[in-house]
Design an enzyme around this catalytic site. Structure first.
Site, short mmCIF file in Angstrom:
data_model
loop_
_atom_site.label_atom_id
_atom_site.label_comp_id
_atom_site.label_asym_id
_atom_site.label_seq_id
_atom_site.Cartn_x
_atom_site.Cartn_y
_atom_site.Cartn_z
N CYS A 89 0.84 -1.20 0.00
CA CYS A 89 0.00 0.00 0.00
C CYS A 89 0.88 1.26 0.00
O CYS A 89 1.52 1.56 -1.00
CB CYS A 89 -0.97 -0.04 1.17
SG CYS A 89 -2.38 1.08 1.00
N HIS B 235 -3.45 -5.73 1.12
CA HIS B 235 -2.75 -5.97 2.39
C HIS B 235 -2.75 -7.46 2.76
O HIS B 235 -3.67 -7.93 3.46
CB HIS B 235 -3.45 -5.19 3.51
CG HIS B 235 -3.28 -3.72 3.46
ND1 HIS B 235 -2.29 -3.06 4.16
CD2 HIS B 235 -3.96 -2.76 2.78
CE1 HIS B 235 -2.38 -1.76 3.94
NE2 HIS B 235 -3.40 -1.56 3.10
N GLU C 254 -1.05 -8.87 5.01
CA GLU C 254 -0.93 -9.00 6.47
C GLU C 254 -2.30 -8.92 7.15
O GLU C 254 -2.43 -9.28 8.32
CB GLU C 254 0.02 -7.94 7.02
CG GLU C 254 -0.53 -6.54 7.18
CD GLU C 254 -0.62 -5.74 5.89
OE1 GLU C 254 -0.95 -4.54 5.96
OE2 GLU C 254 -0.35 -6.30 4.80
#
Length: 222
Positions: A86, A194, A196
């Site tokens: 990002c 993302h 994560e």
């Protein structure tokens, strides 16, 4: 495998990124942006999402000139691994470690939702845990995720098999539906979604975990 997660004023995904790497078996150090050197033995540098320096000048532009970023560029040029997610992807384009630019979303609105992506290549340490053409669901959260590249660059990325991920239903207008790109040596990855945030069951999905497992496995001595 040793990972260094950078922290800038305005980073908001740094701890999530550190947890994802630790869960995959990595030894993680958080590195403040004013530091001038990476920890000794760093294998991969991770640049998290967020709004570094409030994005007051241009997304990622100020972070790209922080003291630590010079060491990240040197690390990459020596063949080290770098992952930018990002805002981290924006930083990587601002440093020139990845081509193209990230602009305002086509709809001029902040987007926060899970999206489907297609894995474009498995020929990298980041994507080796997936199957080519596999569909994965990963969250996005960005206002400036519109990847901009001219036809020549798009053809080059395609011909060199450097498109890591493509959107199934393009949410932001990115050229070529690109969600993630690799460097020429395939050791630098920038992506807008993302992983994560999709790395353990409590997140509602685990499609992002394969990226961290593959990278940690590839860089951990046997």
């Amino acid at each position: 495998m040793k990972a260094a997660v950078l922290v800038f004023p305005g980073s908001n995904c740094d701890r999530d990124l550190a947890v994802a790497f630790r869960n995959a078996g990595a030894d993680v150090t958080m590195v403040w942006h004013k530091d001038s050197r990476l920890p000794a033995g760093t294998d991969v540098v991770a640049i998290p999402g967020g709004f570094s320096f409030g994005d007051y000048l241009r997304c990622g532009a100020i972070a790209a000139r922080s003291p630590i970023t010079g060491s990240v560029v040197d690390h990459a040029r020596r063949g080290g691994y770098v992952l930018g997610i990002c805002n981290g992807f924006q930083v990587l384009t601002e440093t020139g470690l990845l081509p193209g630019a990230l602009m305002r979303n086509a709809g001029l609105k902040f987007l926060c939702k899970s999206v489907e992506m297609v894995v474009g290549t498995t020929a990298s340490a980041f994507t080796a845990g997936y199957g080519k053409g596999q569909r994965v669901s990963i969250p996005i959260a960005h206002h400036d995720g519109n990847y901009v590249a001219d036809d020549r660059l798009l053809a080059r990325l395609r011909d060199e098999d450097r498109v890591a991920f493509r959107y199934v239903d393009n949410p932001n207008g990115s050229a070529g539906d690109i969600a993630g790109v690799l460097s020429e040596n395939r050791r630098v990855l920038g992506m807008m979604p993302h992983p994560e945030r999709a790395a353990e069951p409590a997140h509602g999905g685990t499609d992002g975990a394969a990226l961290f497992r593959a990278l940690t496995g590839a860089l951990t001595p046997a």
